[in-house]
Design an enzyme around this catalytic site. Structure first.
Site, mmCIF file in Angstrom:
data_model
loop_
_atom_site.group_PDB
_atom_site.id
_atom_site.type_symbol
_atom_site.label_atom_id
_atom_site.label_comp_id
_atom_site.label_asym_id
_atom_site.label_seq_id
_atom_site.Cartn_x
_atom_site.Cartn_y
_atom_site.Cartn_z
ATOM 1 N N HIS A 188 -17.291 -8.894 3.453
ATOM 2 C CA HIS A 188 -17.642 -8.661 4.853
ATOM 3 C C HIS A 188 -18.263 -9.869 5.523
ATOM 4 O O HIS A 188 -18.169 -10.031 6.737
ATOM 5 C CB HIS A 188 -18.517 -7.408 4.984
ATOM 6 C CG HIS A 188 -17.696 -6.172 4.875
ATOM 7 N ND1 HIS A 188 -17.588 -5.470 3.708
ATOM 8 C CD2 HIS A 188 -16.870 -5.570 5.771
ATOM 9 C CE1 HIS A 188 -16.747 -4.465 3.893
ATOM 10 N NE2 HIS A 188 -16.308 -4.494 5.130
ATOM 11 N N GLU A 427 -7.854 4.350 3.477
ATOM 12 C CA GLU A 427 -8.207 3.187 2.658
ATOM 13 C C GLU A 427 -8.455 3.565 1.196
ATOM 14 O O GLU A 427 -8.985 2.772 0.436
ATOM 15 C CB GLU A 427 -9.394 2.431 3.256
ATOM 16 C CG GLU A 427 -10.595 3.278 3.598
ATOM 17 C CD GLU A 427 -11.714 2.495 4.289
ATOM 18 O OE1 GLU A 427 -11.662 1.261 4.359
ATOM 19 O OE2 GLU A 427 -12.655 3.158 4.744
ATOM 20 N N ASP A 451 -9.759 -2.292 1.624
ATOM 21 C CA ASP A 451 -10.172 -1.384 0.553
ATOM 22 C C ASP A 451 -8.960 -0.775 -0.152
ATOM 23 O O ASP A 451 -8.972 -0.614 -1.364
ATOM 24 C CB ASP A 451 -11.077 -0.268 1.108
ATOM 25 C CG ASP A 451 -12.518 -0.744 1.217
ATOM 26 O OD1 ASP A 451 -12.991 -1.406 0.277
ATOM 27 O OD2 ASP A 451 -13.156 -0.478 2.247
ATOM 28 N N CYS A 498 -5.861 -1.793 10.393
ATOM 29 C CA CYS A 498 -7.011 -2.588 10.837
ATOM 30 C C CYS A 498 -7.568 -3.460 9.714
ATOM 31 O O CYS A 498 -8.560 -4.148 9.902
ATOM 32 C CB CYS A 498 -8.106 -1.696 11.415
ATOM 33 S SG CYS A 498 -8.786 -0.553 10.210
HETATM 34 C C1 PEP Z 1 -10.544 -2.051 5.274
HETATM 35 O O1 PEP Z 1 -11.037 -1.613 4.218
HETATM 36 O O2 PEP Z 1 -9.391 -2.513 5.354
HETATM 37 C C2 PEP Z 1 -11.342 -2.071 6.504
HETATM 38 C C3 PEP Z 1 -10.817 -2.417 7.665
HETATM 39 O O3 PEP Z 1 -12.664 -1.779 6.401
HETATM 40 P P1 PEP Z 1 -13.745 -2.813 5.814
HETATM 41 O O4 PEP Z 1 -13.075 -4.152 5.655
HETATM 42 O O5 PEP Z 1 -14.857 -2.875 6.784
HETATM 43 O O6 PEP Z 1 -14.108 -2.204 4.513
HETATM 44 MG MG MG Z 2 -12.878 -0.492 4.275
#
Ligand code: PEP
Ligand code: MG
Length: 538
Positions: A188, A427, A451, A498
């Site tokens: 992140h 996810e 994820d 996303c």
């Molecule tokens: C993902 O897991 O692809 C997602 C968009 O959420 P994050 O990256 O915040 O876990």
């Molecule tokens: Mg995620």
């Protein structure tokens, strides 16, 4: 001049001064001292410096945020004068002939342990403040110029590691780049750097002797050049100019329709992590916000954000987007995104642990506060709400029941609110496999490939040793995406992506041929993806 290689997490060239960020050392050395009075005096001076900083922070917060928020720094300054705290530090200095750093650290650890065991949640949460204060004092005593939040000029931050919580607290206007030793392309902190459009690197062996030195971050080749010579500097200045021009060229796509060659329109949205990121989303022509990672609002705070604070933040985004869709993801706290006031416990597998919707359905008080803020913000525009880490139909039914309750409460209280589409992130492999069932319950799916890839391939997305196994192009992941799109469409849902894979233009054509309806990426990637969409057959 020295060259260091790393992995680029955001392309571009940056030239500037390095600021080395070191965290409080885990083991503060205990040193035997002769002059206890002089040591106590050193402690008093450090307190004075800390107090001045807190007062300055209080004034800044009062000017820039609110008087109420500024109070926390007033409390910090007062805590420095707490008799119990002071007596304990001085007592350790005198009775153990110990150095002040050690005495502060030991006192801090004892107080933190005491606070975290208290029954009252408010007092438990105060343990974070005590830790903050003691860390600051220790850094002052050690002459470490590491109050990372106090940046005076734009700098390249070099650090062994940066947590998402540390990253969101940085003054964004003074940040040129992040260079870290730890971290992966999908952590992140990396995602935050990308969202802020900061050419940045991970996997660089950082060195504290770089502090204050001039450097170039080459986010194209994945290289850091410390103390470059004149010729290298000139070459990089030319390269930076070329980079700027090619980005300017992409800007010509602004305002052009986001349609494939065969005329299919794709919703091209932005991923954001804060209210401030909306400007970049709009500058890059985002048709909406496809993922507002609301948990970053929580990471910026030392206590649960209130309904009012969240409402103001969501409203700002919704109003700025002026009728365009804003998809707010409820907080995905846990794994690498930990907020101390949630009192997280040590877990062996935090990515598969107590996080996201699991916390929400457990802590319905915190969940409902957030939902109230979201539904109230929905009165000001086009809002959708989505939920992370879903694995079962039961969870979705419970979520929907809570959403209904929240709307009922707002209605009964006469508080203005709006309707919001309901979606879930896909996810987990479980959600993929039952996406046909889930599709009957929600309005949309948003595929979180970051994820989904880690859970499908059993590859920890935060372990840099496993980089070569973390392959979102794996046929297993691509088949899952196809399944989700097919099941979503059959059940009347629109389907978006996303995860970071959405920005991979080598796959844009494929995603479109699978039938994807929406793609949401970091603001800095939008125009590249738009170009790929306009060139795709569709
Ligand atoms: C993902 O897991 O692809 C997602 C968009 O959420 P994050 O990256 O915040 O876990
Ligand atoms: Mg995620």
């Amino acid at each position: 001049m020295e060259f260091f290689s790393g992995k680029s997490i955001c392309e571009g060239i940056v030239i500037g001064k390095i600021r080395y960020y070191s965290k409080r050392r885990n083991n503060i050395e205990r040193v035997l001292i002769d002059d206890c009075a002089a040591e106590s005096e050193r402690f008093s001076k450090a307190k004075e410096i800390a107090k001045k900083r807190y007062i300055a922070l209080r004034d800044k917060a009062a000017r820039e945020i609110s008087e109420a928020k500024a109070m926390i720094f007033e409390v910090y300054a007062m805590l420095l004068e707490d008799a119990g705290f002071n007596d304990s530090v001085v007592d350790i200095i005198n009775s153990e002939k110990a150095n002040a750093e050690y005495a502060v650290a030991v006192t801090g650890d004892r107080l933190v342990a005491k606070f975290s065991q208290m029954d009252d949640e408010y007092f438990r949460a105060r343990s974070v403040d005590v830790k903050d204060i003691c860390d600051s004092l220790v850094r002052i005593l050690m002459n470490e110029s590491t109050d990372i939040e106090e940046l005076n000029e734009p700098v390249i931050i070099a650090a062994e590691d940066l947590t998402p919580a540390e990253t969101v607290q940085l003054d964004k206007s003074k940040l040129l780049s992040l260079v870290t030793e730890c971290g992966t392309l999908n952590s992140h902190t990396a995602i935050l750097a990308r969202t802020m459009n900061l050419p940045s690197l991970v996997g660089v062996s950082v060195d504290e002797r770089w502090d204050g030195k001039f450097a170039i971050v080459d986010g194209i080749k994945g290289q850091l050049i410390v103390e470059p010579d004149e010729e290298t500097l000139a070459n990089y200045r030319a390269l930076a100019e070329k980079d700027r021009l090619s980005k300017e060229l992409l800007m010509q796509l602004k305002g052009k329709p986001c349609v494939t060659q065969s005329g299919k329109e794709i919703m091209l949205y932005a991923n954001i992590g804060s209210v401030d990121d909306v400007d970049a989303a709009l500058e890059n022509d985002a048709a909406g916000i496809g993922l507002f990672r609301s948990e970053f609002l929580y990471l910026e705070k030392s206590d649960y954000p209130t309904e009012e604070e969240q409402y103001e933040a969501y409203k700002k985004v919704v109003q700025a987007m002026d009728g365009r869709k804003v998809i707010i993801r409820t907080f995905d706290i846990g794994a690498d995104k930990q907020a101390d006031y949630f009192n997280p416990e040590q877990e062996d597998n935090p990515a598969m642990g107590y996080r996201a919707i699991r916390i929400c359905l457990d802590r319905t008080d915190v969940f409902k506060t957030q939902l109230r803020a979201i539904y109230r913000a929905a009165a000001h525009g086009n809002v959708a709400v989505m939920f992370p880490m879903v694995i079962s139909l039961e969870e979705v039914l419970e979520i929907k029941k809570i959403c209904e309750q929240v709307m009922d409460d707002l209605k009964n209280e006469g508080v203005e609110y709006g309707e919001a589409e309901i979606g879930i992130m896909i996810e987990t492999p479980a959600a993929v496999m039952i996406s046909d069932i889930l599709a009957d319950e929600v309005d949309f799916f948003s595929i979180g490939t970051n994820d989904l890839t880690q859970f499908t391939l059993a590859v920890d997305r935060y372990n840099s040793k496993l980089d070569k196994y973390y392959n979102p192009h794996h046929e297993a992941v691509l088949r899952m995406i196809r399944t989700v799109i097919d099941n979503g469409h059959a059940g009347g849902c629109w389907v978006g992506i996303c995860g970071e894979l959405g920005a991979d233009t080598s796959l844009t054509d494929k995603l479109i041929s699978m039938g994807i309806d929406e793609i949401s990426v970091s603001p800095s990637n939008i125009l590249q993806v738009k170009k790929a969409i306009r060139e795709a057959e569709g």
